[in-house]
Structures are given as structure tokens and as C-alpha cells.
Design an enzyme around this catalytic site. Sequence first.
Site, PDB file in Angstrom:
ATOM      1  N   ALA A  56       0.813  -1.219   0.000  1.00  0.00           N
ATOM      2  CA  ALA A  56       0.000   0.000   0.000  1.00  0.00           C
ATOM      3  C   ALA A  56       0.846   1.268   0.000  1.00  0.00           C
ATOM      4  O   ALA A  56       0.575   2.230   0.713  1.00  0.00           O
ATOM      5  CB  ALA A  56      -0.978   0.004   1.189  1.00  0.00           C
ATOM      6  N   ARG A  72      14.743   6.644  -8.796  1.00  0.00           N
ATOM      7  CA  ARG A  72      14.805   8.116  -8.833  1.00  0.00           C
ATOM      8  C   ARG A  72      13.861   8.748  -7.829  1.00  0.00           C
ATOM      9  O   ARG A  72      14.035   9.898  -7.452  1.00  0.00           O
ATOM     10  CB  ARG A  72      14.552   8.634 -10.248  1.00  0.00           C
ATOM     11  CG  ARG A  72      15.818   8.560 -11.110  1.00  0.00           C
ATOM     12  CD  ARG A  72      15.671   9.326 -12.398  1.00  0.00           C
ATOM     13  NE  ARG A  72      14.694   8.735 -13.292  1.00  0.00           N
ATOM     14  CZ  ARG A  72      14.959   7.717 -14.124  1.00  0.00           C
ATOM     15  NH1 ARG A  72      16.170   7.209 -14.168  1.00  0.00           N
ATOM     16  NH2 ARG A  72      14.028   7.230 -14.899  1.00  0.00           N
ATOM     17  N   ASP A  81      -0.583  -8.154  11.269  1.00  0.00           N
ATOM     18  CA  ASP A  81      -1.650  -7.572  10.464  1.00  0.00           C
ATOM     19  C   ASP A  81      -2.776  -8.593  10.310  1.00  0.00           C
ATOM     20  O   ASP A  81      -3.443  -8.651   9.276  1.00  0.00           O
ATOM     21  CB  ASP A  81      -1.134  -7.115   9.096  1.00  0.00           C
ATOM     22  CG  ASP A  81      -2.049  -6.056   8.473  1.00  0.00           C
ATOM     23  OD1 ASP A  81      -2.953  -5.558   9.186  1.00  0.00           O
ATOM     24  OD2 ASP A  81      -1.879  -5.754   7.283  1.00  0.00           O
TER      25      ASP A  81
END
Lengths: 406, 275
Positions: free
Chosen positions: A236, A243, A294
Amino acid sequence: MPSNKSVSDAPIIQFTDCRILREHKLQREDLWVRDGKILDPEKLFFDEQGYADCRLDCGGAIVAPGFIDVQINGGYGVDFSQPCEDVSAGVSLVAKKILEHGVTSFCPTLVTSPPAVYHQVLPQINVHNGGPDGAGVLGFHLEGPFISSEKRGAHPERFLRTFRSGGSDDLMETYGSLDNVAMVTLAPELPHSQSVVSTLRQKGVTVSLGHSVANLSQAEDAVRHGASFITHLFNAMLPFHHRDPGIVGLLTSDQIPAGRTVFYGMIADGIHTNPAALRIAHRAHPSGLVLVTDAITAMGLPPGRHTLGQQVVQIQGLHAYVAGTKTLSGSIATMDMCVRHFKQAAGCSVEDALEAAALHPARLLGISHRKGSLHYGADADLVLLDDGLRVRTTYISGEEVWRAEL
Amino acid sequence: MKLIILNDYDQASEWAAKYIRNKILHFQPGPNKFFTLGLPTGSTPLGCYKKLIEYYKNGEISFEFVKTFNMDEYVGLPRNHPESYHSFMWNNFFKHIDIRAENAHILDGNAADLQAECNSFEEKIKEAGGIELFVGGIGPDGHIAFNEPGSSLVSRTRVKTLAKDTIMANARFFDGDLSKVPTMALTVGVGTVMDAKEVMILITGAHKAFALYKAIEEGVNHMWTVSAFQQHPQTVFVCDEDATLELRVKTVKYFKGMMHVHNRLVETLPSQQKK
């Protein structure tokens, strides 16, 4: 026989024949406990002329600080985010059950919900120490609703919110109160989020970055304002790009204020994070790694089909699928399993694996003086493990709260 | 005097530990009959302590009814300083065995009145009925406890200023910083150790060879305080081969020839083993 002449009449327990995790090393030392706290036996000996009232032979076990899970959404059929009259019964059930995973304290986690749910649920659970009835509650982890719609994952879009000017009013309007809140996950690219980060820090709430499309400089800005955690790294958020490494770049950022550590949550169940990605994170920033489960409602349920709220879930081995599909419906990992998998996948030491489940989350929450380590004066929340890191016994405040049947 | 010569440090340590074990077992200590043991610190006795801990863990001996008296302690060093003799005894011996704190006596180098502390230490030894076995080590200059060269051979427990040599030698334990090394210590006197029923001195390593020679082959001399034990009725020197380098061949051969007799002193006593 009471053994103490000056300080306390509480009985003294001496854990013998064990290897205790102290100073980042497993050491052949006895562990002494009195009044639910870890005791300095040398001071006891010379200052109080005291001795142990009872000796507990650990049979060579590893003694580690009890695990701390800062992200757990439910389990055993309970969803903490489901509004109901008796949230505390659900939290208590999970709190009791996770003792067998070595978890001695946790942050019940609420996913994005309408304000009414927060107003109803938050006041029902107070921060409290654990005991025979279950692991202690360190405060809620509120994951959302101030997150990116693009990276919302399973969070319901209709309840997402943004900050209007200032932001603090939105916090209070949404959550009602922050009294029992330990951590808030938000997206730092949302306008006005930086002042919200500062406000939360001032109130002693840990701020985590996640469910976000923030670039690295936005993330660094949030850290400068007080954010200190990344919610389930890699998941997420923008994928790592050389970069603009995004939030992931915080692991090696040179913009972290001196003396501060950015921690990051890892679901090390072997399913939600590829072992190679786990190794990249661990090798880049080992001291910040925090194991989280989680876990969702289905954690702890037996294999087969289960109806959970609106969803039907099929549990097969370590996977929980949306029934009839190959879509993962969330993690059903347990903390002890994550510790074992993390050690094996990262190729790290036992010490590293255990610290990622106890010391690091304690430091993250700013409670390492009493939780997450076995130093003198800390709470005697302990987990006894065999060499395969399977949980044998769990203690809270020096009291046995769970024991494996042999 | 007995001189016990073993091949190396480990064997010397084991012999000494077995000797202590058997002394305690023969004594049959109990709630009304404590065995009193004098103890040293330093690197020499470490191997002996390790063995004693092993015997305790095996259930061969218990220290429940043993009273210990340590030889010395630095003045002014915090008790929990890693180099204090309190820390040494805790980490290398006491925390591993079942001795009660009330029975483990170490001089308090931070006492308000140091001489009073020394006097009360002598008093405690007397109350305990004197010392059955005093175990000691020596320095390369032949000092026993902190009875540096020139100490009176009838001295009692007292405050002692350390010799420059000792301070320099100790600097390695204090970050090599001479200013951090304690310059004074509390120590039992030569006379205090002489009062013990039996004395066992551990001497190992080539650097102690000259001291062993001075201790047993030359006359009694306060410049080599350990030589005082020539006049003690029951002294055992336990050493390794290296420590005998300065002795006469005749001396070494004589005592080696008696090892088969002396070894009987350390045989296991199955009948007296405790649970």
C-alpha cells in the site's frame, strides 16, 4: 518464606537453566523476578541479603521479552472494526488467545471506519496491562481514514477522509478521543497532514506512514514533524523506484534527525512479503524492523470455509482466500510464526528475530524502559521458547498465563 | 607443608576444587555447624571456582551451610563497579551457587569508618569460630591478599596503601588509566590468614615461579609475605609445572614422588555425596 528485609515482601522467582536475551545476546544467566518486575539479583544479594523463594527450572529454554504486536485487526472470528455493543468481549477473546503465540501486549487495530464506529469502539477499551485473562492493550492503532484513496487497499473508499485547514479538528471529529490511541497511520501527502503529525506527537500518539502515494521528500518531512513508523512496508505504497524511492527510501534516508530511528512494520508470513524483499529491508535497516501480523478475523480459525461479516473466507494452510478465488483476504499469521519465518528467511540470528518482535516495537512506542527487554526494572512479560522458537510458556508480570501442552 | 604439582592450570584448579569439596563434605556442615571458608579473587582461582560451581550443579556439594570471608576489597570503588571484588565474587561464584548473602562476607571498601569495618570483619571471623580453610593466591612479588612486601607477618585486617607495582599492574583493568586505579584497599592481615586451621595457596604460571621459590625454599621474610606460611602447621601449595621453574630439581622430585599419597585427599567420597 518472605526473603526480603527492606524492600518488599513479594515472593522472588528465579528462572534457572535458561538463556536470556539481554544486551542483544542470548546469555546463560538466571532471570530474577519480583512484584512483576525483573530484579537485579546482585543488588538483592548485597543490599538486601535476599534470595529466591522459588526456583523455576526452564529446562534450557530461551527466555525472551514477550512479543508486542502493533498491528492486529482481529482473529478467532472477531473483527475489531465491526461496531458492536460489546467490543471489549471480542478484544478480550483475541487477547487471551494470542498468549499462545507469545504476545504479551498489542495494539488492536481499526481499519478505515465511519466516525460513528470510532466513537462507539474507542471508549470501550482502555489501555491496560495484561494478565491471566490475556495480553495487555497498549492502545489502539488507527489505520485510516486519513489515507490515500489510490493506495487504500481493502479500506472502504466511502469512509476515507482528508484534513481541512489545521487538521486537529478533523482528528477529534473523526476519532472522538485520542485517550486510548497509541498509533495513527496516515498518508503524509494529504494537505495539512504535517501539522496533524505534530499534534499527534504532542499528544503522545505514534505516527505511522502508510496507505500512501507520498514521495521520499514528503515522507522525510513527516519524519521531521515526528512520524516514526511505516505501516506494512512495501504494501500500500509506491513501489521502490531508484529516482524516487518513495516511503521505502526512509530506510536509508540521510534526512532522519540525529538520534531518531524510523521503524517499519513487516508481515513476515512468507506470503505478504517476498523473502527477498524482506531481506532487502532487513539488511538496509535491521534496527528498525518491527514484526507485525496484520492478522484479520480469520486468524486462528481452523481450515475450511468461514463466513466473516460480509465475506466468505476459505482457509487453506497459511493462506486465507476470498472463497472460490485465489485472492488473499488478509494475513492469518501468528506472531510466533512470523518470528520463525523471519529468522529463516532473513538468515538472521535468534537475537535479531526476537528483538524484531519485542524490543523494536517497544522502542517504536517509546515504552522500552518497561516492555520489550529484560533489563532490570522492566515488566516481567516473558516468553519461553525452545530452540526452534516454538512457544513453551508465556508469562505476564511474572505470572504464568499460558503453557504449551506437551 | 604439602606441595602439590600438577601438569597445568586446569589440573591444578581441579585438584584445588576437589580438595575444597572434600573438606566441606568431611566437615558435614549443618544449620548449627557452618563450614568457614576464606576466599581470594583474581585470575588464578577462576578455574577453581568454575569447578566448584560444577560440583554444586551436579549436586555433589551445597554452600547452604558455608560461611565465606573474602581476603580484600578496594577502597572507594563503587560496589557495582565491574572491577570491585564484590562484582568479581558475584559474577564468578556467588550467583551460581546456593550460598546465602548473610553468610558471604566481603569487606566494605566504602564504609564510613574503614578501620572499624576491618575490626568488625575480624570479629565476624571470630564469631564464626575461625576459618577452617583459607584459600589464597599470590602476586609475582609474593604478596598474599594485599599484604605487600614489607607487611608485618603478624598483621591483622586493616587499610593498606597499595604498592606502585600493584597499581601499575591493575591499570589494565581500569582503561589503562593510572588515575582511575584505587590506591588503597582493605585486606586481611598475614596474621589473620595464619589463624586459619588450614591454608591453601594456588600458584600457577611461570611468572609466579620466583615467588614460589621464595615462598618455600628461602627463609621466612616479610619482603615475601607468603613465606610466613612456612610456620603454619597446615599449608598446601597447589601449583602447575610452570610455577616450579625456579625450584630445585630435588624439591620438585620429592613432592612429585608423594603425589600418589596426596591424590587420595581429592578422591570422590561417594558415601558422603549430597543430593
